[in-house]
Structure formats: structure tokens, C-alpha cells
Design an enzyme around this catalytic site. Structure first.
Site, PDB file in Angstrom:
ATOM      1  N   ASP A  66       0.871  -1.169   0.000  1.00  0.00           N
ATOM      2  CA  ASP A  66       0.000   0.000   0.000  1.00  0.00           C
ATOM      3  C   ASP A  66       0.915   1.228   0.000  1.00  0.00           C
ATOM      4  O   ASP A  66       1.668   1.443   0.937  1.00  0.00           O
ATOM      5  CB  ASP A  66      -0.878  -0.048   1.259  1.00  0.00           C
ATOM      6  CG  ASP A  66      -1.746   1.177   1.374  1.00  0.00           C
ATOM      7  OD1 ASP A  66      -2.202   1.660   0.335  1.00  0.00           O
ATOM      8  OD2 ASP A  66      -1.974   1.652   2.499  1.00  0.00           O
ATOM      9  N   THR A  99      -2.985   5.174  -3.968  1.00  0.00           N
ATOM     10  CA  THR A  99      -1.924   5.944  -3.303  1.00  0.00           C
ATOM     11  C   THR A  99      -0.582   5.750  -3.999  1.00  0.00           C
ATOM     12  O   THR A  99       0.250   6.650  -4.000  1.00  0.00           O
ATOM     13  CB  THR A  99      -1.795   5.508  -1.839  1.00  0.00           C
ATOM     14  OG1 THR A  99      -1.809   4.091  -1.781  1.00  0.00           O
ATOM     15  CG2 THR A  99      -2.926   6.044  -1.029  1.00  0.00           C
ATOM     16  N   THR A 100      -0.375   4.564  -4.606  1.00  0.00           N
ATOM     17  CA  THR A 100       0.876   4.351  -5.348  1.00  0.00           C
ATOM     18  C   THR A 100       0.804   5.086  -6.684  1.00  0.00           C
ATOM     19  O   THR A 100       1.752   5.759  -7.083  1.00  0.00           O
ATOM     20  CB  THR A 100       1.100   2.841  -5.610  1.00  0.00           C
ATOM     21  OG1 THR A 100       0.786   2.130  -4.428  1.00  0.00           O
ATOM     22  CG2 THR A 100       2.530   2.566  -5.977  1.00  0.00           C
ATOM     23  N   ASP A 401      -8.718  -0.192   2.256  1.00  0.00           N
ATOM     24  CA  ASP A 401      -8.709   0.340   0.894  1.00  0.00           C
ATOM     25  C   ASP A 401      -9.989  -0.047   0.151  1.00  0.00           C
ATOM     26  O   ASP A 401     -10.563   0.775  -0.562  1.00  0.00           O
ATOM     27  CB  ASP A 401      -7.494  -0.200   0.119  1.00  0.00           C
ATOM     28  CG  ASP A 401      -6.259   0.640   0.395  1.00  0.00           C
ATOM     29  OD1 ASP A 401      -6.329   1.450   1.325  1.00  0.00           O
ATOM     30  OD2 ASP A 401      -5.234   0.473  -0.294  1.00  0.00           O
TER      31      ASP A 401
END
Length: 533
Positions: A66, A99-100, A401
Site C-alpha cells: 500500500d 496511493t501508489t 482500501d
């Protein structure tokens, strides 16, 4: 005197020489530092991305992919690189997933900015063009999106499982995705259909079993056992539950004072008074018909003593002690009852009602389950199981998530294809748009379009495919009008991604692009770092 005046530089109307070298150096240093952070998480993008093992200073080990978690735990010292860490945090807050992606896009944009800067384009021009391009990109994405109804449970599950597929626990996505969807839908308030508060979904982690044993509990779960001190009951039907915030123990003196007891008769009197005091309290509690007590953790004195537990057990009242202060709000909302702060206010109408409160053995410990709550508030509990602590923690992060993805869909009910399809489509449309623009803007928008290709490129690279061949083929498909063509990582080829059920919420993509652009513009505008002690 004449020599002195000659030595001074002649001041013309415009300063002819300005030292720009340092500003360029600082800008380059900032961009390179931020790109280094982006490259660190780039390999963990997508379903075939690698995981990172993070070892903290106190010996704790975390295994995750994550992006927000990785960057959060990284010790980043350079101020510009810190901005990328903040960027992934804000994407986590806004959308919860991607988020990446957001960090990788920002890194690619910065790389393009370096080449634009070295071509002599002014940073402000680049910054303004990026802003225009990102607004245009959001419009293009919105045009691609497919509307969705909340009653369409299948699509919600598809998008949740897409989010889970890139995680360590991806093999359990068939179990966790429906679980995430059901838990979010059960806490949506019909009066405010657009808002979901994820604090209403409580995740309880319990070691033992496997992730397959994870379940959704309609009710409450306490990760502690009932008090067995004096043989109290462990299973109660038709429970009347009180949440109390006072202590059932004899009062103590203030910290400084002490009582001196000189003979035994006084001693007996003290003990007798204590007994009467506790009995009086328990009689009041019993009078309301209450048979389950949840006692808040107390700091100053013991919430319950052995004596009071003995009397409570005799009165057939089940006791669960040391309830955390932060959980009180969640518990009272679920049980639809009021917390009781003083014994004098103990009344029957403040109690919550449930069909069954029982202690269940799980793994190596016990938990207390409350089920069949009457007039239950809109909350839900997820009990996460796992074979070791690392797996449980990662399952919790992945579940979070997935919950965020479903929340995005509740807020903004549009779906979009995944698998690099939207990025290539954006790249194509912005590339076409850049040819219409005049001057420097066209160059900058074209660079923005090229930067977006980093996502499909990285997806292919992480899956061990040939990135150049895949991205070229993908461009070709999109040029022929196949908007939803994307990289199918499992088959290692390009397919229509919507048919493969790889979908994500529109909000994830749009917020990733706007946030990444904002961050890059900010880094571009900085031309000096001033250290202040």
C-alpha cells in the site's frame, strides 16, 4: 575617488546579470529527490507489483504494498521529497485507493518537467499549462465514466475486488470484496445517502485461523473475555446491557491523605461499610433488570474489585471490563443506549437490548459477541482473522482500501475502466489537444500526455511483460477507438478491461491526477530553500 566610482558596476535601467544558477540547482535537487521517492514505490504498482518489507527502528516488521503505508514509514529528510509523502496521504484521505498511482504519476510529471526546464521554458509557464492539462484530463475521464446505481451490487463488488487484487491478500478477494460492500451499504444513512463515515465500521483483529475465517458481524464484538473472577455467567439471552462510566469499587481517599486505623473494630467497620456500599450499588443496578455490564477502563482506581465481581456474579450479571474510552461512542451508537456516568442516573430506559450476549472461544483467546440488537444503530463490525500478525495487519489495510473504494462509489457514482486504459486514453486525447494549442503551452501539454503513459508502462513492467511492445500496441488499439482496451496482467495481453471486470471509481483517477499535478506545480514554483534555526 575617481578610481572608486569606476570600480562600481554601472547601474543600467535593467540589471544585466542575475545569478540563476543556484535557483536551477535547487529546483533540480528538489525534483531529483522527489523522483527518488516515486521510484521507490513504483515497483509495487498493480496486481503483479512487488511487496515491500519495512523494518522499523524498534524491530517491528511490516509487509505491505500500500503506497501510503510504505511512504508513511519511510524516513524522508529532503523537504521536497516530504511533499510526495504528504501527497500519498492526501490521496488516501480523498479516495483511499490509488496511493501508489498518484506518486508514480507525480514522479513521471517531474521527469518531464526536467526536460522542459532544460529546454529553457519558464517554470511558471509549465505550471500554468499543467493546470490546464489536468482540468482537461478530468473532463476526459468524466466523459469515459460509466454511471452506476448503488443497488447494482455486482459492480460494487467488482471495483472492490480490483482494489484488493494488487494487495498481498489478493487470493481472498472473493471473500473480502463482498464483505466490504455489504458493510459499507449497511452503514449508509438513507437520509444522507452520499455520506459514509468509515468510523461506523469497526475492524476487530484476532489471531488464529486464516483470512478465510474473516466474517461480518451484525452486532458488537469485544476482543476480550468476560470476567470469570467469581464464576459469573458467560452467556445471557434477552440481555439488557448497560454501558457504565463509573467504578463499582469502594471510594479511595485523595492521593495525599491516608487513614490511620488503630484497632480491629474500626477495621471491621471499614470493611463492612465497603461491602454495604458495593451491595447498595449492585442492588440499584439489579433493580433496573440489567444483566450485562460494560465497564469503561478507569485510571484512578480499579473499575471493579474482587468483592464487587463476587456480588455481581451472585446477582447473575455478566461483566465485561476495561472497555476502551474511544470505543464508548461506537458501542452506544450500536446498542442504541446511553452511557451512564453515575449510579444515581441508572435507569431502565438507558439500557440497550440484545437477544444474545455470549463468550466464544476463538484461536487461543476468547471474544464476546453481542447479536440480535434491538433498534441497532447503523454500524457494523468486521472480525479479521489470520495466521500471523503480519497477515492480519495487511488484511486490515487492504480491507480499509476496499471500504474506501466503495465509499468513493457512494459519494460519486461513476465507474471507470482500470488496467492503464484511462491513462492511455488521456494521453491520446491530450496529445491531440496539444496540437491545437499555440506556443509553449502545446509543448507542456504534450509532455503531460507522455507522462501519463508511465502507469501502463509500469503495470506491464511489473508483470514481466515487454513494456515498450505492450504500450505501443495499447496506443494503437486506442487510436482505433477501443476506449476500454487495457493491459490484462493475468493473461499478459491487451483485452477489453471492462469485460474482465477490472474497474475502479472515477474519484480515484480524477483525484490522483489533480493531486499529482498540484504537487508538481508546487515543487516547480520553489526556487530557493531557506534554513531557519
Amino acid at each position: 575617488m575617481a578610481a572608486v566610482t569606476a570600480a562600481q558596476p554601472r547601474s543600467s535601467k535593467t540589471e544585466s546579470y542575475v545569478d540563476n544558477k543556484r535557483k536551477e540547482d535547487i529546483r533540480h535537487a528538489n525534483i531529483n529527490a522527489a523522483r527518488a521517492v516515486a521510484d521507490a514505490v513504483r515497483t509495487s504498482l498493480g496486481p503483479k507489483g512487488m511487496d515491500k518489507m519495512i523494518s522499523t527502528a524498534n524491530g517491528e516488521v511490516i509487509i505491505t504494498n500500500d503506497g501510503a503505508t510504505i511512504l508513511n514509514k519511510m524516513e524522508v529528510l529532503q523537504p521536497a521529497a516530504k511533499m510526495l509523502v504528504e501527497l500519498s496521504k492526501s490521496q488516501d484521505a480523498a479516495a483511499g485507493d490509488g496511493t501508489t498511482t498518484v506518486v508514480v504519476i507525480a514522479g513521471a510529471l517531474l521527469k518531464q518537467c526536467l526536460s522542459l526546464l532544460s529546454n529553457g521554458i519558464h517554470p511558471t509557464v509549465i505550471s500554468d499549462s499543467l493546470h490546464k492539462a489536468s482540468n482537461k484530463a478530468v473532463d476526459v475521464l468524466t466523459a469515459m465514466a460509466v454511471p452506476l446505481e448503488l443497488s447494482d451490487r455486482e459492480s460494487l463488488i467488482k471495483s472492490a475486488s480490483t482494489s484488493l487484487n494488487s494487495k498481498v491478500v489478493s487470493q481472498y478477494s472473493t471473500l473480502l470484496a463482498p464483505l466490504a460492500v455489504d458493510s459499507v451499504l449497511s452503514v449508509v444513512d438513507p437520509e444522507k445517502p452520499d455520506l459514509v463515515d468509515l468510523r461506523d465500521i469497526k475492524i476487530v483483529k484476532k489471531l488464529g485461523g486464516t483470512v478465510d475465517d474473516t466474517e461480518l458481524v451484525k452486532g458488537l464484538v469485544f476482543d476480550k473475555k468476560a470476567s470469570h473472577a467469581a464464576g459469573g455467567p458467560t452467556r445471557i439471552e434477552n440481555a439488557k446491557i448497560a454501558v457504565i462510566q463509573f467504578q463499582i469499587s469502594p471510594p479511595k481517599t485523595d492521593i495525599e491523605q491516608s487513614i490511620v486505623v488503630s484497632d480491629y473494630t474500626q477495621m471491621d467497620r471499614i470493611l463492612k461499610e465497603e461491602r454495604n456500599y458495593i451491595l447498595g450499588m449492585i442492588k440499584k443496578i439489579k433493580a433496573t433488570g440489567c444483566n450485562v455490564l460494560l465497564i469503561q477502563k478507569s485510571i484512578l482506581r480499579d473499575a471493579v474489585t474482587d468483592l464487587s465481581l463476587h456480588y455481581l456474579a451472585k446477582a447473575k450479571i455478566m461483566v465485561i471490563k476495561d472497555v476502551e474510552r474511544d470505543d464508548i461512542e461506537f458501542i452506544t451508537k450500536t446498542l442504541n443506549c446511553l452511557p451512564i456516568a453515575n449510579i444515581e442516573h441508572f435507569r431502565a430506559e438507558k439500557l440497550g437490548h440484545a437477544d444474545l450476549v455470549e463468550e466464544v472461544s476463538l484461536g487461543d483467546g476468547k471474544i464476546v459477541k453481542v447479536t440480535g440488537i434491538k433498534d441497532m444503530g447503523r454500524t457494523t463490525t468486521v472480525l479479521v482473522r489470520g495466521s500471523n500478525q503480519l497477515v492480519i495487519d495487511e488484511a486490515e489495510r487492504s480491507l480499509h482500501d476496499a471500504l474506501c473504494v466503495v465509499r468513493c462509489l457512494v459519494n460519486k457514482r461513476f465507474l471507470i475502466a482500470g488496467g492503464g486504459a484511462p491513462e492511455i486514453e488521456l494521453s491520446r486525447q491530450l496529445g491531440a489537444w496539444s496540437k491545437v494549442l499555440h506556443g509553449m503551452e502545446g509543448y507542456c501539454v504534450r509532455s503531460f500526455a507522455e507522462a501519463l503513459e508511465v502507469i501502463p508502462y509500469t503495470l506491464a513492467e511489473n508483470a514481466g511483460l515487454n513494456p515498450i511492445a505492450i504500450v505501443t500496441e495499447l496506443r494503437n488499439r486506442h487510436a482505433q477507438g477501443e476506449i476500454n482496451a487495457g493491459i490484462n496482467v493475468r493473461k499478459g495481453q491487451i483485452t477489453n478491461i471492462l469485460e474482465e471486470n477490472v474497474v475502479q471509481p472515477l474519484l480515484v483517477s480524477t483525484s490522483a491526477i489533480t493531486l499529482a499535478t498540484e504537487c508538481v506545480r508546487m515543487i516547480l514554483k520553489i526556487d530557493d530553500i531557506v534554513n531557519v534555526r
